[in-house]
Design a protein around this motif. Structure first.
Motif, PDB file in Angstrom:
ATOM      1  N   GLY A  12       0.816  -1.210   0.000  1.00 21.69           N
ATOM      2  CA  GLY A  12       0.000   0.000   0.000  1.00 21.69           C
ATOM      3  C   GLY A  12       0.847   1.257   0.000  1.00 21.69           C
ATOM      4  O   GLY A  12       0.557   2.224  -0.715  1.00 21.69           O
ATOM      5  N   TYR A  54      -2.898   4.402   2.312  1.00 23.15           N
ATOM      6  CA  TYR A  54      -3.653   3.151   2.284  1.00 23.15           C
ATOM      7  C   TYR A  54      -3.349   2.368   3.562  1.00 23.15           C
ATOM      8  O   TYR A  54      -2.210   2.314   4.011  1.00 23.15           O
ATOM      9  N   TRP A  70      -6.180  -3.456   1.078  1.00 23.80           N
ATOM     10  CA  TRP A  70      -5.968  -2.140   1.647  1.00 23.80           C
ATOM     11  C   TRP A  70      -7.162  -1.236   1.357  1.00 23.80           C
ATOM     12  O   TRP A  70      -7.787  -1.339   0.306  1.00 23.80           O
ATOM     13  N   ASP A  72      -8.195   3.036   1.380  1.00 20.69           N
ATOM     14  CA  ASP A  72      -7.604   4.367   1.463  1.00 20.69           C
ATOM     15  C   ASP A  72      -8.141   5.106   2.690  1.00 20.69           C
ATOM     16  O   ASP A  72      -9.017   4.612   3.396  1.00 20.69           O
TER      17      ASP A  72
END
Length: 325
Positions: A12, A54, A70, A72
């Motif tokens: 991420g 993330y 992941w 955000d």
């Protein structure tokens, strides 16, 4: 050559830092054949717009692949990545985070047990598309696909082209609750692993009518293994048949769902309330043994937070392509 410095848990951060060339170099040839580096960079940069970071939300190990999800910072976008033991990226999905549907709040009136003995693993299951491939199909939305795995999390031993080499094949399948058998389909041959029978998508299957007009279905059963007949009353835990590889199934596994009708075309899948108050999702090991587990409310939250998504996709998923349509 795969970098030994690559840490999947940090994907991420890599993606947010726009390390797209490095990510692309870590991906499989199948993925690179699907999309060029230039297009990948363009799409990834567009996906990153407005994202501050993330956060890793979900991790599981299944069939030799480590799966990561992941979200955000605004919980509006999701990234799913699968990495093999050699640290090569085998699948990558970029999706907008979608709101749950109304049916997610509706549970079965009855409580059910998983229709298995011993320990199995949830290959697909949960209240969103990220963890449940069936979710986009209303008549299968809350279905479970169950497999058995070995010590290395693989579903078979030795060669993968014989059904007998799969740990789930021929295992006992049980009635998930008391009820009356109202439909039995048998006689569909088991596929050679890797092949599928789209003409008979459910394969050999049994539908049981339960109280409150709820109907369970056990599908992809082994040819000739079904022990019950239409009209027969069955008890929870009663032997129904054996796990097989019939129908639109690429390897031996069980498809289990509960619905509001016995008509597979018109039925709507219902989110299952289990007797142990535990709602498993993709990657979970399950059994009917009583253990100390998360509360039902905690499992509901986990099942819903593991993400829902629609639209934008970059993927070469290695998944069981067994869903019936």
């Amino acid at each position: 050559m795969i970098s030994s410095l690559f840490k999947p848990e940090e994907f991420g951060e890599m993606f947010k830092n726009e390390q797209f060339e490095e990510i692309y170099s870590l991906s499989s040839k199948d993925f690179q054949d699907l999309i060029s580096l230039e297009d990948f960079i363009e799409l990834s940069m567009s996906f990153n717009e407005g994202v501050n970071y993330y956060k890793l939300e979900f991790k599981s190990i299944l069939k030799g692949l480590n799966h990561y999800i992941w979200l955000d910072d605004r919980e509006s976008k999701a990234i799913s990545v699968s990495v093999d033991k050699n640290l090569q990226i085998q699948s990558l999905l970029l999706k907008p985070y979608g709101a749950s549907v109304e049916s997610d709040t509706v549970y079965t009136k009855n409580k059910y047990s998983m229709p298995i003995e011993d320990e199995w693993v949830v290959y697909w299951g949960g209240a969103n598309e990220m963890v449940n491939y069936h979710y986009t199909y209303e008549n299968q939305r809350y279905a479970y696909d169950l497999v058995k795995t070995g010590k290395d999390n693989g579903t078979n031993k030795d060669t993968d082209y014989l059904n007998e080499n799969y740990f789930a094949f021929s295992k006992d399948i049980l009635a998930p609750e008391d009820g009356k058998v109202i439909k039995v389909i048998d006689g569909v041959k088991d596929n050679v692993p890797g092949e599928m029978n789209a003409n008979n998508p459910e394969g050999n299957y049994v539908i049981i009518e339960h109280a409150n007009k709820e109907y369970s279905m056990l599908a992809h059963l082994k040819k000739g293994s079904i022990k019950v007949k239409t009209g027969e009353q069955v008890n929870e835990g009663q032997h129904i048949g054996h796990c097989g590889n019939s129908g639109n199934s690429s390897e031996p596994h069980l498809h289990f769902q509960v619905m509001d009708s016995a008509d597979l075309e018109k039925a709507k899948s219902i989110r299952i309330r289990f007797k142990d108050d535990y709602e498993p999702i993709r990657g979970d090991t399950i059994s009917n043994k009583k253990e100390n587990k998360d509360s039902f409310e905690d499992r509901v939250e986990k099942a819903e937070n593991a993400l829902t998504f629609t639209d934008f996709i970059l993927a070469i998923p290695r998944a069981i392509a067994q869903i019936f349509k």
